[in-house]
Enzyme design. Sequence first.
Site, PDB file in Angstrom:
ATOM      1  N   LYS A   1      43.185  99.094 -32.960  1.00  0.00           N
ATOM      2  CA  LYS A   1      42.906 100.118 -31.942  1.00  0.00           C
ATOM      3  C   LYS A   1      43.915 101.238 -32.070  1.00  0.00           C
ATOM      4  CE  LYS A   1      46.623  99.350 -29.163  1.00  0.00           C
ATOM      5  NZ  LYS A   1      47.701 100.295 -28.919  1.00  0.00           N
TER       6      LYS A   1
ATOM      7  N   PRO B   1      48.182  96.907 -39.970  1.00  0.00           N
ATOM      8  CA  PRO B   1      49.634  96.898 -40.102  1.00  0.00           C
ATOM      9  C   PRO B   1      50.313  96.173 -38.931  1.00  0.00           C
ATOM     10  CG  PRO B   1      48.754  99.143 -40.259  1.00  0.00           C
ATOM     11  CD  PRO B   1      47.608  98.258 -39.932  1.00  0.00           C
ATOM     12  N   VAL B   2      51.482  95.630 -39.209  1.00  0.00           N
ATOM     13  CA  VAL B   2      52.199  94.798 -38.233  1.00  0.00           C
ATOM     14  C   VAL B   2      53.222  95.652 -37.455  1.00  0.00           C
ATOM     15  CG1 VAL B   2      53.763  92.818 -38.032  1.00  0.00           C
ATOM     16  CG2 VAL B   2      51.897  92.783 -39.702  1.00  0.00           C
ATOM     17  N   ALA B   3      53.369  95.367 -36.149  1.00  0.00           N
ATOM     18  CA  ALA B   3      54.323  96.099 -35.281  1.00  0.00           C
ATOM     19  C   ALA B   3      54.147  97.599 -35.432  1.00  0.00           C
ATOM     20  CB  ALA B   3      55.770  95.695 -35.582  1.00  0.00           C
TER      21      ALA B   3
ATOM     22  N   GLY C   1      51.762  99.482 -33.447  1.00  0.00           N
ATOM     23  CA  GLY C   1      51.108 100.140 -32.312  1.00  0.00           C
ATOM     24  C   GLY C   1      49.599 100.152 -32.452  1.00  0.00           C
ATOM     25  N   MET C   2      49.071  99.256 -33.299  1.00  0.00           N
ATOM     26  CA  MET C   2      47.617  99.210 -33.519  1.00  0.00           C
ATOM     27  C   MET C   2      47.016  97.885 -33.068  1.00  0.00           C
ATOM     28  SD  MET C   2      47.149 101.375 -36.950  1.00  0.00           S
ATOM     29  CE  MET C   2      45.498 101.774 -36.418  1.00  0.00           C
TER      30      MET C   2
ATOM     31  N   GLY D   1      47.536  94.729 -33.870  1.00  0.00           N
ATOM     32  CA  GLY D   1      47.153  93.762 -34.895  1.00  0.00           C
ATOM     33  C   GLY D   1      47.294  92.320 -34.417  1.00  0.00           C
TER      34      GLY D   1
ATOM     35  N   ALA E   1      44.549  91.606 -32.044  1.00  0.00           N
ATOM     36  CA  ALA E   1      43.281  91.439 -32.770  1.00  0.00           C
ATOM     37  C   ALA E   1      43.169  90.008 -33.286  1.00  0.00           C
ATOM     38  CB  ALA E   1      43.208  92.434 -33.929  1.00  0.00           C
TER      39      ALA E   1
ATOM     40  N   ASP F   1      46.499  93.868 -24.697  1.00  0.00           N
ATOM     41  CA  ASP F   1      45.516  94.521 -25.570  1.00  0.00           C
ATOM     42  C   ASP F   1      44.446  93.564 -26.104  1.00  0.00           C
ATOM     43  OD1 ASP F   1      46.862  96.923 -25.342  1.00  0.00           O
ATOM     44  OD2 ASP F   1      48.015  96.640 -27.190  1.00  0.00           O
TER      45      ASP F   1
END
Length: 329
Positions: free
Chosen positions: A18, A103-105, A107-108, A110, A113, A145
Site C-alpha cells: 500500500k 520492500p521491508v521497513a 512504509g509499504m 509489507g 501484507a 494496516d
Amino acid sequence: MSSAATSLRSVTARVPAKINLELMVGPLRPDGFHHLATVFQAVGLHDDVTVEPAPDWGITINGPYADLVPADDTNLALRAARLLAAEAGIDSPVQITIDKDIPVAAGMAGGSADAAGALLACDALWGVWSSKAALNDLAARLGSDVPFALLGGTAMGSGRGDQLAPVLGRGRYTWVLALSDVGLSTPQVYAECDRLRTGRRVPEPTASAAMMTALRSGNPESLGRALRNDLQPAALSLQPRLEEVLRTGLDNGALGGIISGSGPTVAFLVSDTERSLDLAVALTASGAAPSVKRAVGPVRGAHIVTAASGPRGSFGTTGHTGPAGLRSS
Ligand code: C5P
C-alpha cells in the site's frame, strides 16, 4: 461438509503493498496510537504467502529482502496463522513460505501484507471460512494496516487506520517508488512526529475535500496536488537525504511526490508508463535512490491464487471447528 477444504495440500494468497495518498495524524492517544484519517491505495507490488500442513510451525522467506525479515515466532505472518488457529480451535501447524517482493521497513505495509496473506490462506486451508468481519477483526488485532491489506483498492482509514470504508474513485494511477537502503521504524517516526509538534495543539484528523475530489475526478494532476502526509516532516527529520529524492522526482516530471506512510519509500505519481520509465531512469542516474520500482494502483486486496489439492498427508487438518468456526457474530 468441509471435505474439499480439508484435502488441500497448500494454499497461496497474493497480497499487495500500500501507499498512503493522504495521512493525517491526530493527537497521541492513551493507548500509544494516534487517531488517523488516511486514504490507502493498494499498488501492484505483491508478496505471495503459501501455507501447507507441517509437523510444526515454521516460516521461510524467499527473495531479495529475505535477510531483512525475521524467520521466527516474531514474524507477523506466523503470528497471524497462530492467532487464527487459536480462535478457530485448530490444532494443525503449518509451514509458511513467503515469496517477498514488497520492500521491508519501507512504509509499504509489507509485514501487514504477509499477515493478511497468512490469515486468508490458512482460513482456506483449514476450511474455517471466516466471515469478512471475523477476518477483519483478527487482522486489526495484528496491526493497524492489516485490514487494508485484506481489502485493497482505495479506502479511507480511520481509528488507528483499521476502520475502513472503500472510496469510490476513478482512474488507474502510475507510481514510481524510490526505495531506500536504510529502513525507518514506524514507532520512531510517530515519536518524532510528536516531538516536532510538541507544544502545538493537534486537531482531530479529517480527510481533505481536495483528496476526495481528486479521486472522484480520476485526474492524476489533481491527485498529484492533493497528496499529503503528516508523517513526512518526521521521516525527513530522521532521514534528511529523502529531501533530495523528493526534489529529484519533482524536477523530473512527477505530478506529485510523497513519503509513503512512515517512509522511507518515496512514491511519485506520473501521468503514464512512459513517464514512469523516464522518472525511474532519472532517479537511478542521479544516485538519489539506490533502487526504484514501478507499480500501478489501485489493485485488489489479498486473494487466493493457488489452492492445490491432493491426498491428505500425515499432517491432516484434524481438530478444527469446521466451516462455521469464526462465522457467527
Ligand atoms: O499497528 P502497527 O503495529 O502497525 O503500529 C506500529 C506502531 O506505529 C505502533 O506501535 C505505534 O507506535 C505507531 N502507530 C501509531 N498510530 C497509529 C498506527 C501506528 O502511533 N494509528
